[in-house]
Design a protein around this motif. Sequence first.
Motif, PDB file in Angstrom:
ATOM      1  N   HIS A   1      82.317  -4.102 -32.866  1.00 29.06           N
ATOM      2  CA  HIS A   1      83.742  -3.919 -32.588  1.00 29.06           C
ATOM      3  C   HIS A   1      84.396  -2.805 -33.401  1.00 29.06           C
ATOM      4  O   HIS A   1      85.430  -2.274 -33.006  1.00 29.06           O
ATOM      5  N   PHE A   2      83.799  -2.439 -34.552  1.00 34.41           N
ATOM      6  CA  PHE A   2      84.382  -1.385 -35.396  1.00 34.41           C
ATOM      7  C   PHE A   2      83.287  -0.419 -35.839  1.00 34.41           C
ATOM      8  O   PHE A   2      82.950  -0.336 -37.015  1.00 34.41           O
ATOM      9  N   PRO A   3      82.708   0.306 -34.900  1.00 35.98           N
ATOM     10  CA  PRO A   3      81.571   1.180 -35.230  1.00 35.98           C
ATOM     11  C   PRO A   3      81.913   2.296 -36.204  1.00 35.98           C
ATOM     12  O   PRO A   3      81.035   2.885 -36.807  1.00 35.98           O
ATOM     13  N   HIS A   4      83.229   2.611 -36.366  1.00 35.29           N
ATOM     14  CA  HIS A   4      83.597   3.683 -37.291  1.00 35.29           C
ATOM     15  C   HIS A   4      83.193   3.349 -38.725  1.00 35.29           C
ATOM     16  O   HIS A   4      83.017   4.242 -39.547  1.00 35.29           O
ATOM     17  N   HIS A   5      83.056   2.039 -39.051  1.00 37.81           N
ATOM     18  CA  HIS A   5      82.624   1.653 -40.393  1.00 37.81           C
ATOM     19  C   HIS A   5      81.121   1.814 -40.578  1.00 37.81           C
ATOM     20  O   HIS A   5      80.631   1.825 -41.695  1.00 37.81           O
ATOM     21  N   HIS A   6      80.398   1.884 -39.481  1.00 37.83           N
ATOM     22  CA  HIS A   6      78.932   1.863 -39.546  1.00 37.83           C
ATOM     23  C   HIS A   6      78.327   3.117 -38.926  1.00 37.83           C
ATOM     24  O   HIS A   6      77.159   3.138 -38.599  1.00 37.83           O
ATOM     25  N   ARG A   7      79.149   4.134 -38.745  1.00 39.87           N
ATOM     26  CA  ARG A   7      78.724   5.332 -38.015  1.00 39.87           C
ATOM     27  C   ARG A   7      77.484   5.961 -38.623  1.00 39.87           C
ATOM     28  O   ARG A   7      76.513   6.248 -37.943  1.00 39.87           O
TER      29      ARG A   7
ATOM     30  N   TYR B   1      87.945  -7.246 -44.404  1.00 38.72           N
ATOM     31  CA  TYR B   1      89.368  -7.549 -44.258  1.00 38.72           C
ATOM     32  C   TYR B   1      89.839  -7.171 -42.848  1.00 38.72           C
ATOM     33  O   TYR B   1      90.541  -7.946 -42.193  1.00 38.72           O
ATOM     34  N   GLU B   2      89.453  -5.977 -42.376  1.00 36.19           N
ATOM     35  CA  GLU B   2      89.858  -5.555 -41.032  1.00 36.19           C
ATOM     36  C   GLU B   2      89.276  -6.487 -39.976  1.00 36.19           C
ATOM     37  O   GLU B   2      89.952  -6.859 -39.011  1.00 36.19           O
ATOM     38  N   LEU B   3      88.011  -6.880 -40.164  1.00 36.73           N
ATOM     39  CA  LEU B   3      87.355  -7.751 -39.202  1.00 36.73           C
ATOM     40  C   LEU B   3      88.096  -9.086 -39.085  1.00 36.73           C
ATOM     41  O   LEU B   3      88.402  -9.550 -37.976  1.00 36.73           O
ATOM     42  N   VAL B   4      88.426  -9.692 -40.223  1.00 38.75           N
ATOM     43  CA  VAL B   4      89.122 -10.982 -40.214  1.00 38.75           C
ATOM     44  C   VAL B   4      90.529 -10.822 -39.661  1.00 38.75           C
ATOM     45  O   VAL B   4      91.006 -11.643 -38.866  1.00 38.75           O
ATOM     46  N   TYR B   5      91.204  -9.741 -40.049  1.00 32.24           N
ATOM     47  CA  TYR B   5      92.572  -9.508 -39.559  1.00 32.24           C
ATOM     48  C   TYR B   5      92.598  -9.413 -38.034  1.00 32.24           C
ATOM     49  O   TYR B   5      93.405 -10.063 -37.369  1.00 32.24           O
ATOM     50  N   GLU B   6      91.715  -8.608 -37.474  1.00 33.04           N
ATOM     51  CA  GLU B   6      91.700  -8.430 -36.024  1.00 33.04           C
ATOM     52  C   GLU B   6      91.277  -9.716 -35.305  1.00 33.04           C
ATOM     53  O   GLU B   6      91.768 -10.020 -34.220  1.00 33.04           O
ATOM     54  N   ALA B   7      90.358 -10.484 -35.925  1.00 33.74           N
ATOM     55  CA  ALA B   7      89.930 -11.740 -35.315  1.00 33.74           C
ATOM     56  C   ALA B   7      91.073 -12.750 -35.278  1.00 33.74           C
ATOM     57  O   ALA B   7      91.282 -13.447 -34.277  1.00 33.74           O
ATOM     58  N   LEU B   8      91.856 -12.834 -36.355  1.00 36.72           N
ATOM     59  CA  LEU B   8      92.978 -13.762 -36.399  1.00 36.72           C
ATOM     60  C   LEU B   8      94.132 -13.306 -35.511  1.00 36.72           C
ATOM     61  O   LEU B   8      94.919 -14.118 -35.023  1.00 36.72           O
ATOM     62  N   ASN B   9      94.224 -12.004 -35.317  1.00 36.66           N
ATOM     63  CA  ASN B   9      95.300 -11.439 -34.486  1.00 36.66           C
ATOM     64  C   ASN B   9      95.194 -11.873 -33.034  1.00 36.66           C
ATOM     65  O   ASN B   9      96.178 -11.919 -32.306  1.00 36.66           O
ATOM     66  N   ALA B  10      93.976 -12.143 -32.607  1.00 31.33           N
ATOM     67  CA  ALA B  10      93.692 -12.570 -31.227  1.00 31.33           C
ATOM     68  C   ALA B  10      94.021 -11.510 -30.187  1.00 31.33           C
ATOM     69  O   ALA B  10      94.159 -11.807 -29.013  1.00 31.33           O
ATOM     70  N   SER B  11      94.157 -10.245 -30.609  1.00 29.93           N
ATOM     71  CA  SER B  11      94.418  -9.182 -29.642  1.00 29.93           C
ATOM     72  C   SER B  11      93.136  -8.798 -28.913  1.00 29.93           C
ATOM     73  O   SER B  11      93.165  -8.272 -27.809  1.00 29.93           O
ATOM     74  N   ASN B  12      91.996  -9.065 -29.556  1.00 28.04           N
ATOM     75  CA  ASN B  12      90.694  -8.827 -28.940  1.00 28.04           C
ATOM     76  C   ASN B  12      90.017 -10.193 -28.792  1.00 28.04           C
ATOM     77  O   ASN B  12      89.413 -10.704 -29.730  1.00 28.04           O
ATOM     78  N   GLN B  13      90.165 -10.807 -27.621  1.00 25.71           N
ATOM     79  CA  GLN B  13      89.686 -12.173 -27.422  1.00 25.71           C
ATOM     80  C   GLN B  13      88.185 -12.309 -27.653  1.00 25.71           C
ATOM     81  O   GLN B  13      87.710 -13.322 -28.160  1.00 25.71           O
ATOM     82  N   SER B  14      87.433 -11.286 -27.270  1.00 25.50           N
ATOM     83  CA  SER B  14      85.981 -11.322 -27.457  1.00 25.50           C
ATOM     84  C   SER B  14      85.643 -11.400 -28.944  1.00 25.50           C
ATOM     85  O   SER B  14      84.800 -12.201 -29.362  1.00 25.50           O
ATOM     86  N   LEU B  15      86.308 -10.570 -29.750  1.00 32.08           N
ATOM     87  CA  LEU B  15      86.088 -10.591 -31.196  1.00 32.08           C
ATOM     88  C   LEU B  15      86.476 -11.944 -31.773  1.00 32.08           C
ATOM     89  O   LEU B  15      85.767 -12.508 -32.614  1.00 32.08           O
ATOM     90  N   THR B  16      87.611 -12.495 -31.351  1.00 32.16           N
ATOM     91  CA  THR B  16      88.082 -13.787 -31.867  1.00 32.16           C
ATOM     92  C   THR B  16      87.059 -14.884 -31.601  1.00 32.16           C
ATOM     93  O   THR B  16      86.726 -15.671 -32.495  1.00 32.16           O
ATOM     94  N   ARG B  17      86.545 -14.923 -30.368  1.00 30.10           N
ATOM     95  CA  ARG B  17      85.553 -15.946 -30.016  1.00 30.10           C
ATOM     96  C   ARG B  17      84.275 -15.791 -30.836  1.00 30.10           C
ATOM     97  O   ARG B  17      83.732 -16.786 -31.344  1.00 30.10           O
ATOM     98  N   GLU B  18      83.810 -14.562 -30.964  1.00 30.43           N
ATOM     99  CA  GLU B  18      82.561 -14.331 -31.691  1.00 30.43           C
ATOM    100  C   GLU B  18      82.728 -14.621 -33.180  1.00 30.43           C
ATOM    101  O   GLU B  18      81.803 -15.110 -33.827  1.00 30.43           O
TER     102      GLU B  18
END
Length: 356
Positions: free
Chosen positions: A71-77, A34-51
């Motif tokens: 992009h969110f290493p805290h989930h995979h620490r 959910y966080e990944l999709v939210y941030e990708a749609l937000n377009a605040s991180n252009q690199s994430l959106t493109r990828e």
Amino acid sequence: MSAGAASKVQNMDTATLVLATMRRRGITGLPRNYELVYEALNASNQSLTREFESLSRFPGQDELDLLGKKHFPHHHRQTVVEGAHDKMTDEVTAMLRLLKQEQSSLESYSKLLGETSKRISAKTASSSEFLTSVLGVLSNATGDTMEKGKVVVEHMVERAREMEQVKLELDEYKRIANTDPLTRLANRRAFDETLSNLYIDKRAAMYHALIVADVDHFKKFNDAYGHPVGDRVLGIVAAVMKSAVRKDVFLARTGGEEFAIILEGTSQEATIGIAERLRRKIETTPLKNQKTGLDYGPITLSLGICMASEASGAEELYNKADIALYAAKNTGRNRYMVYKPELNEQFEKSWNLYTK
């Protein structure tokens, strides 16, 4: 993200859009997805959106987690650290095995030298044929031992390189894990660690300071124009802060619209100068839609200042800077306040009124 997609993010309820996208692309409803999709749609991180847009039409969890780790290493620490630990363990075990083999080889060689010495010293060992034979054995054994030694050294160097690579990967992971993905400033984890280190040397702490800052009326940007504009405000504030201080000054986004600056080797006068410079630069920075020309209004900051000499530890320093920030907010915003003991009473009164 296309202009149409960006418009949808602004006009449609964000949660609805995220869920619709996840359903359409067959993405499992995990919190990290959910966080990944939210941030990708937000377009605040252009690199994430493109990828994210370049993923397959129905991305598997492995694809999503690979992007999430970046992009969110805290989930995979835990996974990252455990993987590095396992790799280091394997490399050290291999090195110990090589050393043990080398020790065994040297012990055998030493034993051969001892036995040969005894045979040469014996009275029966007088013929030239015998000496030639012994020298041949020693020569071959020496050559084999030296060759094995070179192989061991090469293997050891290779293992050392592997461990150095693991160290570099861990360093990079730590850098990413301590970085706020939206503003590229340090995040709260990095801030807490840096702040706690200020008091390791109590004498040096006398010359350190903390500035906490908060974007004024931030909620109105989100409510009036949507989260993408709110994120743009945070990005602008972060960029202005970076441009207004030296590169070695520690800057962090500590949560929401809150920021912090840790200054080392400074005076109260110099700290106030930095706070006022930040306030003025933010105040005079325009916030406009480049395509439509719409002016979203001015951005302003309220700031609280506390010298490290006013506190006995990191937690107290943060609390006192926060009290100064509250006083700046409470007396009109778009200003800084320096902590002084009399602000405690004002803060307590206001807090008591709030809690009643």
